[in-house]
Design an enzyme around this catalytic site. Structure first.
Site, PDB file in Angstrom:
ATOM      1  CB  SER A  33      -9.464   7.661  -4.139  1.00 17.96           C
ATOM      2  OG  SER A  33      -8.568   6.712  -4.598  1.00 17.96           O
ATOM      3  CG  HIS A  64      -3.537   9.297  -6.395  1.00 18.13           C
ATOM      4  ND1 HIS A  64      -3.493   8.858  -5.083  1.00 18.13           N
ATOM      5  CD2 HIS A  64      -4.612   8.716  -6.950  1.00 18.13           C
ATOM      6  CE1 HIS A  64      -4.516   8.041  -4.882  1.00 18.13           C
ATOM      7  NE2 HIS A  64      -5.205   7.926  -6.001  1.00 18.13           N
ATOM      8  CG  HIS A  86      -2.661   2.538  -5.819  1.00 17.57           C
ATOM      9  ND1 HIS A  86      -2.483   3.842  -6.201  1.00 17.57           N
ATOM     10  CD2 HIS A  86      -3.600   2.542  -4.844  1.00 17.57           C
ATOM     11  CE1 HIS A  86      -3.286   4.614  -5.476  1.00 17.57           C
ATOM     12  NE2 HIS A  86      -3.979   3.858  -4.646  1.00 17.57           N
ATOM     13  CE1 TYR A  88      -4.213   1.897  -9.692  1.00 14.24           C
ATOM     14  CE2 TYR A  88      -4.989   0.815  -7.696  1.00 14.24           C
ATOM     15  CZ  TYR A  88      -4.836   1.958  -8.460  1.00 14.24           C
ATOM     16  OH  TYR A  88      -5.292   3.155  -7.982  1.00 14.24           O
ATOM     17  CD  GLU A  89      -0.082   4.166  -9.229  1.00 16.28           C
ATOM     18  OE1 GLU A  89       0.326   5.193  -9.791  1.00 16.28           O
ATOM     19  OE2 GLU A  89      -0.092   4.026  -7.991  1.00 16.28           O
ATOM     20  CB  ALA A 116     -11.780   5.222  -1.636  1.00 19.09           C
ATOM     21  CG  MET A 214      -8.046  -1.912  -5.597  1.00 16.64           C
ATOM     22  SD  MET A 214      -8.266  -1.138  -7.214  1.00 16.64           S
ATOM     23  CE  MET A 214      -9.974  -1.568  -7.572  1.00 16.64           C
ATOM     24  CB  SER A 215      -4.444   1.477  -1.221  1.00 22.26           C
ATOM     25  OG  SER A 215      -5.492   1.858  -0.349  1.00 22.26           O
ATOM     26  CG  ASN A 238     -17.788   1.240  -4.003  1.00 15.84           C
ATOM     27  OD1 ASN A 238     -16.749   1.875  -3.733  1.00 15.84           O
ATOM     28  ND2 ASN A 238     -17.794  -0.040  -4.266  1.00 15.84           N
ATOM     29  CG  HIS A 250     -12.128   6.185 -10.225  1.00 19.90           C
ATOM     30  ND1 HIS A 250     -11.630   5.738  -9.008  1.00 19.90           N
ATOM     31  CD2 HIS A 250     -11.418   7.301 -10.521  1.00 19.90           C
ATOM     32  CE1 HIS A 250     -10.679   6.562  -8.599  1.00 19.90           C
ATOM     33  NE2 HIS A 250     -10.530   7.518  -9.490  1.00 19.90           N
TER      34      HIS A 250
HETATM   35  N1  HPA Z   1     -13.202  -2.405  -4.474  1.00 17.76           N
HETATM   36  C1  HPA Z   1     -11.879  -2.153  -4.410  1.00 17.76           C
HETATM   37  N2  HPA Z   1     -11.377  -0.949  -4.190  1.00 17.76           N
HETATM   38  C2  HPA Z   1     -12.240   0.061  -4.014  1.00 17.76           C
HETATM   39  C3  HPA Z   1     -13.625  -0.137  -4.052  1.00 17.76           C
HETATM   40  C4  HPA Z   1     -14.136  -1.433  -4.303  1.00 17.76           C
HETATM   41  O1  HPA Z   1     -15.345  -1.687  -4.355  1.00 17.76           O
HETATM   42  N3  HPA Z   1     -14.180   1.089  -3.826  1.00 17.76           N
HETATM   43  C5  HPA Z   1     -13.173   1.957  -3.644  1.00 17.76           C
HETATM   44  N4  HPA Z   1     -11.992   1.341  -3.753  1.00 17.76           N
END
Ligand code: HPA
Length: 275
Positions: A33, A64, A86, A88-89, A116, A214-215, A238, A250
């Site tokens: 991302s 994406h 992903h 989650y998709e 990310a 998540m990837s 973050n 996001h």
């Molecule tokens: N958690 C999960 N996936 C993420 C995060 C997070 O804090 N930041 C960016 N992708």
């Protein structure tokens, strides 16, 4: 994938790509991302939308792009996935690693996975880059669950060097040479799409994780299975949930990855040159 075997589907996808490219790529790169701009820096690029490749999954997330970009990055020919899949998709684990297996069938040997991630390590800061030394995955099934394709890899396979130690050594050296701070640590996989709870983040930290995301992990497992050497780089976008009082969103993830994207691109380009 109807009544065809996995190997037939992989071969059809690889043949389709091979018929359209000018030179054989030696390194694959999967962009996370906010890190997608690297794909625009590839020269003499051939772009192949995922939807045109036989049996390929198609990406659904905004931001994406969903295409392979094959061409020159510096002196090397790379195959870049601009847009990744992903869990989650809604893809099954085996579907989302299909592109990784296609890379292997095409003859690639090295894979750079980027993402990310939320920062779990309290002494680090958003905007920092982390070399992935190892991962933890406690949720969702293994992408290799089901009948094993012996032509790709063994039924039971080793994960002790899943994030290749010699590629990491090169990355560390190049970061130092460029003066780019590079952390190194453990990435814990969560399926998302919800961000983790503060309790899950405390759990991850206790378990030895430095980052959550998540990837990457499904792809790294598939790569270990088929013998692709992996280098993983996370951008801490973050502080993970509960580390500060701030709620996660996001927008913050994308803003931070864009802020450090130049540094990230410099590092990846340099590593590509050296591996
Ligand atoms: N958690 C999960 N996936 C993420 C995060 C997070 O804090 N930041 C960016 N992708």
């Amino acid at each position: 994938m109807e009544d065809k075997t996995l190997m037939q589907c992989l071969t059809e996808a690889a043949d389709y790509i091979n018929a359209r490219i000018l030179a054989k790529p030696s390194i694959a790169i999967v962009l996370g991302s906010g890190l997608g701009d690297l794909a625009n820096q590839i020269e003499d690029a051939v772009r192949i939308p995922y939807k045109d490749i036989p049996h390929f999954p198609v990406s659904t997330v905004a931001g994406h792009a969903g295409q392979l970009v094959i061409g020159k990055l510096g002196t090397k020919t790379v195959l870049c996935m601009a847009g990744r899949f992903h869990y989650y998709e809604g893809y099954s684990m085996d579907r989302l690693v299909f592109p990784i297996q296609v890379m292997r069938v095409m003859g690639l040997e090295k894979l750079i996975l980027t993402n990310a991630a939320g920062c779990v390590n309290k002494s680090w800061n958003p905007g920092e880059l982390m070399l992935i030394s190892d991962h933890i995955k406690l949720c969702a099934e293994c992408p290799m669950r089901g009948p094993n394709e012996d032509k790709l890899g063994a039924r039971f396979f080793d994960m002790s060097n899943a994030y290749d130690a010699s590629l990491r050594a090169i990355a560390r050296e190049e970061a130092k040479r460029l003066g780019i701070p590079l952390r190194e640590g453990v990435y814990e996989y969560f399926t998302g799409p919800n961000y983790e709870t503060p309790a899950e983040v405390r759990f991850a930290r206790t378990a030895g994780a430095d980052a959550v995301g998540m990837s990457t992990v499904p792809e790294a497992i598939a790569a270990a299975h088929c013998g692709l050497r992996v280098l993983g780089i996370s951008c801490m976008t973050n502080m993970a949930a509960g580390v500060t009082d701030a709620p996660l969103n996001h927008k913050e993830v994308l803003e931070t990855s864009l802020r450090v994207s130049k540094q990230f691109e410099t590092l990846v380009k340099d590593i590509v040159e050296k591996i």
